[in-house]
Design an enzyme around this catalytic site. Structure first.
Site, PDB file in Angstrom:
ATOM      1  N   TYR A 170       0.821  -1.212   0.000  1.00 43.56           N
ATOM      2  CA  TYR A 170       0.000   0.000   0.000  1.00 43.56           C
ATOM      3  C   TYR A 170       0.856   1.264   0.000  1.00 43.56           C
ATOM      4  O   TYR A 170       0.675   2.155  -0.820  1.00 43.56           O
ATOM      5  CB  TYR A 170      -0.928  -0.002   1.225  1.00 43.56           C
ATOM      6  CG  TYR A 170      -2.159  -0.849   1.036  1.00 43.56           C
ATOM      7  CD1 TYR A 170      -3.304  -0.313   0.445  1.00 43.56           C
ATOM      8  CD2 TYR A 170      -2.183  -2.178   1.436  1.00 43.56           C
ATOM      9  CE1 TYR A 170      -4.432  -1.086   0.253  1.00 43.56           C
ATOM     10  CE2 TYR A 170      -3.314  -2.956   1.248  1.00 43.56           C
ATOM     11  CZ  TYR A 170      -4.443  -2.407   0.656  1.00 43.56           C
ATOM     12  OH  TYR A 170      -5.547  -3.167   0.468  1.00 43.56           O
ATOM     13  N   CYS A 213     -11.215  17.486  40.496  1.00 47.54           N
ATOM     14  CA  CYS A 213     -12.118  16.976  39.457  1.00 47.54           C
ATOM     15  C   CYS A 213     -11.695  15.632  38.875  1.00 47.54           C
ATOM     16  O   CYS A 213     -12.445  14.663  38.931  1.00 47.54           O
ATOM     17  CB  CYS A 213     -12.254  18.001  38.342  1.00 47.54           C
ATOM     18  SG  CYS A 213     -13.033  19.539  38.861  1.00 47.54           S
ATOM     19  N   ARG A 270      -6.139  19.566  47.070  1.00 45.31           N
ATOM     20  CA  ARG A 270      -6.917  18.330  47.091  1.00 45.31           C
ATOM     21  C   ARG A 270      -6.400  17.351  46.038  1.00 45.31           C
ATOM     22  O   ARG A 270      -6.355  17.664  44.863  1.00 45.31           O
ATOM     23  CB  ARG A 270      -8.396  18.635  46.853  1.00 45.31           C
ATOM     24  CG  ARG A 270      -9.082  19.327  48.018  1.00 45.31           C
ATOM     25  CD  ARG A 270     -10.489  19.755  47.675  1.00 45.31           C
ATOM     26  NE  ARG A 270     -10.494  20.816  46.661  1.00 45.31           N
ATOM     27  CZ  ARG A 270     -11.614  21.326  46.135  1.00 45.31           C
ATOM     28  NH1 ARG A 270     -12.795  20.855  46.517  1.00 45.31           N
ATOM     29  NH2 ARG A 270     -11.534  22.287  45.245  1.00 45.31           N
TER      30      ARG A 270
END
Length: 443
Positions: A16, A274, A337
């Site tokens: 290819y 988050c 956090r």
């Protein structure tokens, strides 16, 4: 458009990639000789037909052969002696254990090397076959030198030029590449390849051979991650009765964060309020529905491995006094956090290390910020280690860890003495490379 400079190019391997290169290179104004060990493929090309099924390639091959600018041969010597540049586009399939089979590349290099022995003028070999970093320098070049009796970068050039062609749209991709990457050890070889692509749109990157080899793996593995990610989101959506295509259509509209360079800089682990909790939540939800999501399941584990690796690296320095510049989870915030740097600090404290900390945003938060209560109640032992000035941390530390990308740390690096080790988790200064006393986490 720049004026084309005709070149004589041989392409080894008529699959290819090789066939598409043959047709497109002729269209770009070059004379091309295709080479393959399969007489069937050679005969098909010489009949003006294509050995692969691919949009537009049939017409390109037919026109190229009719114009007398493309032919195919079995003989490597004939191809090399009658061209100035040789592309290697043979397959590199997998062994059963996942390692690459490089026998085709080795055979081609042996034949090219034997032909180079007979050649007096400079020849450039361009490797397009996908190979792991180190294979061009460790396998291709030694074989070429062995069988030619010549030296790379002196008697012949070697470049690595990864292809970004998708089956089904290869011709379009050849003329509309996302980028062109040329890995080379010398400017002469790079310029020859650059000349071949000078009329092709898009940015050209000239870099080291190893970087150019790795680019293809970074691309393809990220593509695999994207497919797997979309499929896992789709499975979760299906079980929740949500249209996954609508979700992902809206997801892809975010070009600022989702489909962008953002988050794609190698560095330290993710953290904050988050990402960790949201990964945990979606993984828990998928498990509750008996939906297997191994990619999503792996994220927190991989993140933890990054943290453990940093702890191991710091302890390997053999120093006991460690100073941290920046330990909120990213610059410009006071949020501690699930900060991965805090996890490193706590681990080192547990091992008896002497720790000093500086972070201007956390210092302010300690007094008036929203995280004041968190600092006082959750990590009071860390709060006691904080200093108000960078100098107070740097002066008495043997190892300085750069924990986030705050601008003030970039200036600090220039005044830290050579007697101290700087361990940078974020690459606060792109101009610095890992050396004797400056160590980058992933560079």
């Amino acid at each position: 458009m720049n004026e084309r400079r005709e070149m004589k190019i041989s392409v080894f391997g008529l699959g290819y990639v090789g066939t598409v290169c043959c047709g497109c290179l002729v269209k770009e104004g070059h004379d091309v000789i295709g080479v393959d060990i399969s007489r069937t493929k050679v005969d098909i090309i010489n009949a003006g037909q294509t050995p692969v099924i691919e949009q537009e390639i049939g017409e390109l091959i037919s026109n190229a052969v009719k114009k007398g600018r493309l032919k195919a041969v079995l003989n490597a010597e004939e191809a090399v002696l009658n061209t100035d540049v040789s592309f290697i586009s043979v397959g590199t399939p997998s062994h059963s254990n996942g390692s690459l089979y490089l026998g085709h590349v080795e055979n081609v290099c042996e034949h090219i090397g034997k032909a180079l022995k007979l050649k007096t003028n400079y020849h450039t070999i361009v490797v397009r076959s996908t190979m792991l970093p180190g294979n061009t320098r460790g396998i291709v070049i030694p074989i070429l030198e062995k069988f030619s009796g010549k030296r790379a970068n002196k008697d012949f050039g070697v470049c690595f030029n990864p292809e970004f062609l998708r089956e089904g749209t290869s011709v379009y991709d050849f003329y509309n590449p996302p980028k062109t990457v040329i890995g080379a050890d010398n400017g002469e070889s790079a310029n020859i390849v650059r000349e071949i692509y000078k009329n092709i749109p898009g940015k050209i990157f000239v870099t080291s051979i190893e970087v150019s080899e790795m680019i293809k793996y970074a691309d393809n593995n990220f593509h695999a991650v994207k497919v797997t990610f979309a499929n896992e989101i789709g499975m979760i959506c299906k079980n929740l009765g949500i249209d996954s295509h609508e979700v992902m259509d809206i997801f892809c509209e975010d070009k600022k964060l989702n489909l962008s360079p953002y988050y794609l800089k190698p560095g330290f682990a993710f953290g904050g309020s988050c990402l960790p909790k949201d990964v945990r939540a979606i993984v828990h939800k998928s498990k509750s529905m008996d939906v297997e999501t191994p990619l999503l399941n792996s994220l927190l584990h991989s993140n933890e491995i990054q943290i453990k690796a940093v702890i191991k690296r710091i302890t390997s320095f053999g120093k006991k006094k460690i100073g941290f510049l920046g330990f909120s989870f990213k610059a410009g915030t006071d949020d501690l956090r699930e900060s991965p740097v805090v996890e490193v600090i706590e681990a080192l404290l547990g091992k008896g290390y002497s720790i000093k900390l500086y972070d201007c945003n956390v210092n302010l938060a300690r007094l008036i910020g929203a995280n004041k209560t968190y600092i006082e109640q959750r990590i009071p032992h860390i709060a006691q280690l904080m200093y108000e000035k960078i100098e107070d941390v740097v002066s008495d530390s043997e190892v300085i860890v750069i924990g986030n990308n705050s601008d003030e740390f970039r200036e600090t690096l220039s005044v830290i003495g050579k007697d101290k080790i700087v361990f940078d988790l974020v690459r606060v200064n792109r101009n610095l490379q890992s050396g004797s006393n400056y160590i980058g986490l992933a560079w």
